[in-house]
Design a protein around this motif. Structure first.
Motif, short mmCIF file in Angstrom:
data_model
loop_
_atom_site.label_atom_id
_atom_site.label_comp_id
_atom_site.label_asym_id
_atom_site.label_seq_id
_atom_site.Cartn_x
_atom_site.Cartn_y
_atom_site.Cartn_z
N ALA A 1 0.82 -1.22 0.00
CA ALA A 1 0.00 0.00 0.00
C ALA A 1 0.85 1.26 0.00
N GLY A 2 2.17 1.10 0.06
CA GLY A 2 3.05 2.27 0.04
C GLY A 2 3.31 2.87 1.39
N ALA A 3 2.83 2.24 2.46
CA ALA A 3 3.06 2.75 3.82
C ALA A 3 4.38 2.19 4.35
N PHE A 4 5.47 2.65 3.77
CA PHE A 4 6.79 2.12 4.13
C PHE A 4 7.17 2.38 5.59
N PRO A 5 6.90 3.58 6.14
CA PRO A 5 7.24 3.81 7.55
C PRO A 5 6.50 2.87 8.50
N VAL A 6 5.25 2.54 8.14
CA VAL A 6 4.47 1.64 9.00
C VAL A 6 5.12 0.26 9.04
N SER A 7 5.51 -0.26 7.89
CA SER A 7 6.11 -1.60 7.85
C SER A 7 7.47 -1.62 8.53
N ILE A 8 8.27 -0.56 8.37
CA ILE A 8 9.61 -0.54 8.96
C ILE A 8 9.56 -0.34 10.47
N ILE A 9 8.87 0.74 10.91
CA ILE A 9 8.81 1.03 12.35
C ILE A 9 8.04 -0.06 13.08
N GLY A 10 6.95 -0.52 12.48
CA GLY A 10 6.17 -1.59 13.12
C GLY A 10 6.97 -2.86 13.29
N SER A 11 7.78 -3.22 12.30
CA SER A 11 8.60 -4.43 12.39
C SER A 11 9.66 -4.30 13.47
N ILE A 12 10.24 -3.12 13.60
CA ILE A 12 11.25 -2.91 14.64
C ILE A 12 10.64 -3.05 16.04
N VAL A 13 9.46 -2.49 16.23
CA VAL A 13 8.80 -2.57 17.53
C VAL A 13 8.40 -4.01 17.86
N VAL A 14 7.84 -4.71 16.87
CA VAL A 14 7.42 -6.10 17.09
C VAL A 14 8.64 -6.98 17.39
N ALA A 15 9.73 -6.78 16.65
CA ALA A 15 10.94 -7.58 16.86
C ALA A 15 11.51 -7.34 18.25
N ALA A 16 11.54 -6.08 18.68
CA ALA A 16 12.07 -5.77 20.01
C ALA A 16 11.21 -6.42 21.10
N THR A 17 9.90 -6.42 20.90
CA THR A 17 9.01 -7.04 21.89
C THR A 17 9.23 -8.54 21.98
#
Length: 226
Positions: free
Chosen positions: A122-138
């Motif tokens: 969908a072109g929401a690159f910040p959502v996929s990047i920042i969301g993945s970092i937060v999920v991985a850290a958790t």
């Protein structure tokens, strides 16, 4: 005056035109696939790093990477044409996945991979990047806390006359009885123990007891079916 309302009056002709595919440039497609693939590899690394099961599935981990890229490709395709989006929903509705998921955390990784593909497509690159970092850290934080107190299954086969000595050795550990099977004079005892270190000297102590046939220590993820 013709007051007839037809289908083309409700949905604009521009929506039905297949030329709308031209709005997806080759460059956008390449960027989306590369980014979803890179984040998929990131998910691959996190899954391998945080895996706490008994048998690691390399095939499932590869599936997470490919799933992110395929989902991104589907979202980029259907986002430009309402006819294709409706047709894709109909096509995907007949798909049935029969593979059993044994570890509930595997479902989390599957949804994570799909979410990355949707956001990237969908072109929401910040959502996929920042969301993945937060999920991985958790996930890494919670899995690291679990390492402090690992659960194991201790399986002991022994004869009846060794019961007292086996019980004496088990009382030195914090254990919970899972099952006890008696077959003539041979007893199978399965207990859950939790260790904070790799000190497994007690296995050797139990195996040297007269009447003990064998002792097995197995990594345990919380599910046991006797």
């Amino acid at each position: 005056m013709d007051n007839t309302i037809n289908f083309q009056d409700i949905i604009k002709k521009s929506v039905l035109k297949m030329e709308q595919f031209a709005s997806i440039s080759v460059w956008d497609t390449v960027i989306g696939l590369i980014l979803s693939g890179l984040i998929g590899l990131f998910i691959y690394y996190i899954y391998k790093r945080s895996f706490r099961g008994v048998v690691y599935s390399h095939t499932f981990n590869i599936t997470l990477v490919v799933m992110a890229m395929l989902t991104c490709l589907i979202i980029m395709t259907i986002s430009t044409n309402i006819v294709l989006s409706l047709g894709m929903v109909g096509a995907l509705s007949i798909v049935r996945f029969r593979t059993a998921i044994k570890d509930p955390l595997d479902i989390v990784f599957m949804f994570w991979s799909i979410a990355v593909g949707i956001a990237t497509g969908a072109g929401a690159f910040p959502v996929s990047i920042i969301g993945s970092i937060v999920v991985a850290a958790t996930i890494l934080l919670l899995s690291r806390k679990q390492l402090k107190d690992m659960a194991y299954l201790l399986v002991i086969h022994y004869r009846d006359h060794a019961s007292d000595e086996v019980r004496f050795q088990l009382n030195k550990l914090k254990y919970a009885l899972k099952s006890k099977t008696i077959n003539k004079d041979v007893i199978e005892l399965v207990v859950e123990i939790k260790l904070k270190s790799d000190n497994t000297a007690f296995v050797q102590d139990i195996s040297t007891i007269e009447g003990v046939k064998d002792v097995s220590l197995v990594s345990y993820n919380g599910d046991y079916a006797p």
